[in-house]
Design a protein around this motif. Structure first.
Motif, mmCIF file in Angstrom:
data_model
loop_
_atom_site.group_PDB
_atom_site.id
_atom_site.type_symbol
_atom_site.label_atom_id
_atom_site.label_comp_id
_atom_site.label_asym_id
_atom_site.label_seq_id
_atom_site.Cartn_x
_atom_site.Cartn_y
_atom_site.Cartn_z
ATOM 1 N N LEU A 20 0.828 -1.203 0.000
ATOM 2 C CA LEU A 20 0.000 0.000 0.000
ATOM 3 C C LEU A 20 0.863 1.254 0.000
ATOM 4 C CD1 LEU A 20 -2.734 1.352 0.132
ATOM 5 C CD2 LEU A 20 -2.726 1.021 2.610
ATOM 6 N N HIS A 21 1.930 1.242 0.769
ATOM 7 C CA HIS A 21 2.838 2.397 0.801
ATOM 8 C C HIS A 21 3.430 2.649 -0.587
ATOM 9 C CE1 HIS A 21 5.475 5.315 2.700
ATOM 10 N NE2 HIS A 21 6.499 4.769 2.078
ATOM 11 N N ALA A 22 3.793 1.571 -1.302
ATOM 12 C CA ALA A 22 4.345 1.718 -2.651
ATOM 13 C C ALA A 22 3.307 2.290 -3.612
ATOM 14 C CB ALA A 22 4.848 0.364 -3.155
ATOM 15 N N LEU A 23 2.060 1.844 -3.487
ATOM 16 C CA LEU A 23 1.005 2.343 -4.370
ATOM 17 C C LEU A 23 0.724 3.819 -4.125
ATOM 18 C CD1 LEU A 23 -1.500 -0.662 -4.218
ATOM 19 C CD2 LEU A 23 -0.024 -0.022 -6.136
ATOM 20 N N ILE A 24 0.721 4.218 -2.864
ATOM 21 C CA ILE A 24 0.479 5.628 -2.546
ATOM 22 C C ILE A 24 1.591 6.495 -3.121
ATOM 23 C CG2 ILE A 24 0.373 7.303 -0.662
ATOM 24 C CD1 ILE A 24 -1.055 5.164 1.000
ATOM 25 N N ARG A 106 -10.727 10.359 -10.549
ATOM 26 C CA ARG A 106 -10.657 9.870 -9.170
ATOM 27 C C ARG A 106 -10.080 8.457 -9.156
ATOM 28 N NH1 ARG A 106 -15.921 11.910 -5.900
ATOM 29 N NH2 ARG A 106 -16.371 13.798 -7.075
ATOM 30 N N LYS A 107 -9.298 8.164 -8.141
ATOM 31 C CA LYS A 107 -8.704 6.835 -8.005
ATOM 32 C C LYS A 107 -9.257 6.154 -6.755
ATOM 33 C CE LYS A 107 -4.312 7.711 -10.406
ATOM 34 N NZ LYS A 107 -4.537 9.106 -10.798
ATOM 35 N N ILE A 108 -9.568 4.867 -6.899
ATOM 36 C CA ILE A 108 -10.073 4.056 -5.789
ATOM 37 C C ILE A 108 -9.199 2.814 -5.673
ATOM 38 C CG2 ILE A 108 -12.023 2.749 -4.884
ATOM 39 C CD1 ILE A 108 -13.867 4.532 -6.555
ATOM 40 N N ILE A 109 -8.615 2.590 -4.498
ATOM 41 C CA ILE A 109 -7.850 1.375 -4.214
ATOM 42 C C ILE A 109 -8.592 0.614 -3.123
ATOM 43 C CG2 ILE A 109 -5.680 0.423 -3.359
ATOM 44 C CD1 ILE A 109 -4.248 2.853 -4.488
ATOM 45 N N ILE A 110 -8.952 -0.635 -3.408
ATOM 46 C CA ILE A 110 -9.712 -1.450 -2.463
ATOM 47 C C ILE A 110 -8.808 -2.554 -1.930
ATOM 48 C CG2 ILE A 110 -11.726 -2.944 -2.166
ATOM 49 C CD1 ILE A 110 -13.098 -1.348 -4.362
ATOM 50 N N LEU A 111 -8.617 -2.567 -0.613
ATOM 51 C CA LEU A 111 -7.733 -3.530 0.041
ATOM 52 C C LEU A 111 -8.494 -4.811 0.380
ATOM 53 C CD1 LEU A 111 -5.950 -1.125 2.562
ATOM 54 C CD2 LEU A 111 -5.263 -1.686 0.231
ATOM 55 N N PRO A 112 -7.785 -5.942 0.458
ATOM 56 C CA PRO A 112 -8.453 -7.205 0.812
ATOM 57 C C PRO A 112 -8.769 -7.255 2.300
ATOM 58 C CG PRO A 112 -6.101 -7.566 0.523
ATOM 59 C CD PRO A 112 -6.354 -6.136 0.145
ATOM 60 N N VAL A 135 -16.643 4.226 -13.435
ATOM 61 C CA VAL A 135 -15.394 4.537 -12.734
ATOM 62 C C VAL A 135 -14.234 3.913 -13.499
ATOM 63 C CG1 VAL A 135 -14.133 4.394 -10.557
ATOM 64 C CG2 VAL A 135 -16.638 4.543 -10.540
ATOM 65 N N ALA A 136 -13.363 4.749 -14.045
ATOM 66 C CA ALA A 136 -12.243 4.233 -14.833
ATOM 67 C C ALA A 136 -11.103 3.743 -13.953
ATOM 68 C CB ALA A 136 -11.737 5.316 -15.790
ATOM 69 N N ASN A 137 -10.807 4.477 -12.885
ATOM 70 C CA ASN A 137 -9.587 4.228 -12.106
ATOM 71 C C ASN A 137 -9.906 3.504 -10.804
ATOM 72 O OD1 ASN A 137 -7.853 5.644 -13.967
ATOM 73 N ND2 ASN A 137 -8.761 7.535 -13.196
ATOM 74 N N MET A 138 -10.155 2.209 -10.917
ATOM 75 C CA MET A 138 -10.467 1.390 -9.747
ATOM 76 C C MET A 138 -9.490 0.220 -9.700
ATOM 77 S SD MET A 138 -14.135 -0.125 -8.498
ATOM 78 C CE MET A 138 -14.485 -0.964 -10.036
ATOM 79 N N LEU A 139 -8.812 0.055 -8.572
ATOM 80 C CA LEU A 139 -7.807 -0.997 -8.419
ATOM 81 C C LEU A 139 -8.177 -1.874 -7.234
ATOM 82 C CD1 LEU A 139 -5.065 -2.169 -9.370
ATOM 83 C CD2 LEU A 139 -3.980 -0.670 -7.682
ATOM 84 N N LEU A 140 -8.274 -3.160 -7.492
ATOM 85 C CA LEU A 140 -8.630 -4.140 -6.473
ATOM 86 C C LEU A 140 -7.398 -4.976 -6.142
ATOM 87 C CD1 LEU A 140 -11.035 -5.354 -4.884
ATOM 88 C CD2 LEU A 140 -11.478 -6.817 -6.861
ATOM 89 N N LEU A 153 1.721 -13.247 -2.175
ATOM 90 C CA LEU A 153 1.506 -12.679 -3.500
ATOM 91 C C LEU A 153 0.142 -12.010 -3.537
ATOM 92 C CD1 LEU A 153 2.760 -15.526 -5.895
ATOM 93 C CD2 LEU A 153 3.977 -13.444 -5.230
ATOM 94 N N TYR A 154 0.089 -10.855 -4.182
ATOM 95 C CA TYR A 154 -1.174 -10.144 -4.333
ATOM 96 C C TYR A 154 -1.419 -9.854 -5.804
ATOM 97 C CZ TYR A 154 -1.283 -9.448 0.704
ATOM 98 O OH TYR A 154 -1.319 -9.658 2.057
ATOM 99 N N ASP A 155 -2.650 -10.135 -6.248
ATOM 100 C CA ASP A 155 -3.067 -9.767 -7.596
ATOM 101 C C ASP A 155 -3.547 -8.321 -7.597
ATOM 102 O OD1 ASP A 155 -2.607 -12.226 -8.895
ATOM 103 O OD2 ASP A 155 -4.523 -13.028 -8.176
ATOM 104 N N LEU A 156 -3.187 -7.584 -8.633
ATOM 105 C CA LEU A 156 -3.662 -6.219 -8.835
ATOM 106 C C LEU A 156 -4.641 -6.258 -10.001
ATOM 107 C CD1 LEU A 156 -2.245 -4.394 -6.784
ATOM 108 C CD2 LEU A 156 -0.612 -6.063 -7.629
ATOM 109 N N VAL A 157 -5.908 -5.979 -9.719
ATOM 110 C CA VAL A 157 -6.980 -6.232 -10.676
ATOM 111 C C VAL A 157 -7.797 -4.959 -10.893
ATOM 112 C CG1 VAL A 157 -8.888 -7.778 -11.274
ATOM 113 C CG2 VAL A 157 -7.126 -8.549 -9.669
ATOM 114 N N THR A 158 -8.140 -4.695 -12.136
ATOM 115 C CA THR A 158 -9.101 -3.645 -12.460
ATOM 116 C C THR A 158 -10.158 -4.259 -13.367
ATOM 117 O OG1 THR A 158 -9.356 -1.363 -13.235
ATOM 118 C CG2 THR A 158 -7.833 -2.764 -14.469
ATOM 119 N N HIS A 159 -10.949 -3.427 -14.051
ATOM 120 C CA HIS A 159 -11.963 -3.969 -14.952
ATOM 121 C C HIS A 159 -11.700 -3.496 -16.376
ATOM 122 C CE1 HIS A 159 -13.157 0.007 -14.124
ATOM 123 N NE2 HIS A 159 -14.462 -0.117 -14.058
ATOM 124 N N GLU A 160 -12.332 -4.176 -17.325
ATOM 125 C CA GLU A 160 -12.168 -3.854 -18.748
ATOM 126 C C GLU A 160 -13.010 -2.623 -19.079
ATOM 127 O OE1 GLU A 160 -10.314 -5.222 -21.038
ATOM 128 O OE2 GLU A 160 -9.791 -7.247 -20.409
#
Length: 285
Positions: A20-24, A106-112, A135-140, A153-160
């Motif tokens: 999370l720190h790296a993403l921020i 706007r950016k949205i990051i959703i944590l597990p 919403v274009a910028n959504m990261l799961l 390991l963590y997957d970084l997922v968005t939508h098409e």
């Protein structure tokens, strides 16, 4: 001005906290203000202005009011840590419609919130929500499936977002806790709205010369400009856009304040005016 704040320890030196720190640092460093939506406390340092919301047992309307308040202050990028992220998306959609702070980036990051398969499937269901299609910028961030758990390991997922199948998950990258690096090192917010790559854009319009000309039977066009009702529904072009039957409307539309409360307007393309002609005044004897 910046704030550095540490909340009670949970993720600070954990693999997820490091990720999370790296993403921020990489994607939110230039955010005007960040909103943390946290059901449980997390621990990491932020070198930007932020606020946080604690959505514990709130109704959807109460969560919407909380998000609306911070959004109107300019805190419109989000990190979400909730057991029910769909509830956040529903509230976020209402805030986007009600607020005067309007941003397409706007950016949205959703944590597990959990590593359970049921939670992972629930989280992937975010992309099939109607609210997510705008919403274009959504990261799961999701825990990746792995046989040996020597590293996390963590997957970084968005939508098409920009394709025809815009409700499908798009797996962008993985992050390895042992190397503390991304495996592919790709852009995790890849959607450039300058090219929608086949995404269907629905336009509400009718023939209104000389501004719009359609090769359609105008008898089939009802309500023309239409109106927006107090309950948030409507008819015609304006109503079609406000209830998402259309993405945009064209046909000599003006910058009406009552409609601006519900819709976004582009810059004016053509100036229109009305000239009133009356006889010149005569002297009264």
């Amino acid at each position: 001005m910046s704030l550095i704040h540490t909340i009670s320890p949970l993720l600070g030196s954990s693999p997820l906290g490091i990720l999370l720190h790296a993403l921020i640092n990489q994607y939110l460093a230039d955010s005007y203000c960040l909103t943390l939506v946290l059901e449980q406390p997390i621990d990491f340092k932020i070198n930007i202005i932020y606020t946080y919301v604690t959505p514990n047992n709130e109704t959807l309307d109460e969560l919407t009011d909380q998000l609306f308040e911070v959004s109107e202050k300019g805190c419109s990028d989000y990190i979400v840590y909730m057991s029910d992220p769909q509830k956040f998306m529903a509230a976020f959609d209402q805030v986007s419609r009600r607020g005067n702070t309007r941003r397409s980036n706007r950016k949205i990051i959703i944590l597990p919130y959990s590593t359970a398969d049921s939670y992972v499937n629930q989280s992937l269901g975010l992309f099939s929500m109607k609210e997510s299609t705008f919403v274009a910028n959504m990261l799961l961030i999701l825990p990746a499936q792995q046989e040996e758990k020597t590293c996390e390991l963590y997957d970084l997922v968005t939508h098409e977002f920009v394709s025809l199948d815009n409700d499908q998950p798009l797996y962008l990258d993985q992050w390895d806790s042992c190397t503390q690096k991304f495996i592919k090192n790709v852009n995790l917010f890849p959607h450039d709205l300058k090219n929608l790559n086949g995404r269907i854009v629905r336009v509400a319009c009718f023939t209104y010369k000389p501004y719009s000309l359609l090769d359609l039977d105008t008898a089939l066009v009802k309500d023309q400009w239409g109106e927006i009702f107090e309950n948030g529904t409507g008819i015609g072009i304006l109503g079609g856009v406000v209830v998402d039957r259309a993405d945009m409307g064209i046909s000599a539309l003006y910058s009406w304040y009552e409609e601006y409360v519900h819709l976004d307007f582009s810059a004016a393309a053509i100036r229109s005016a009305v000239t009133c002609i009356a006889p010149s005044p005569r002297q009264v004897n």
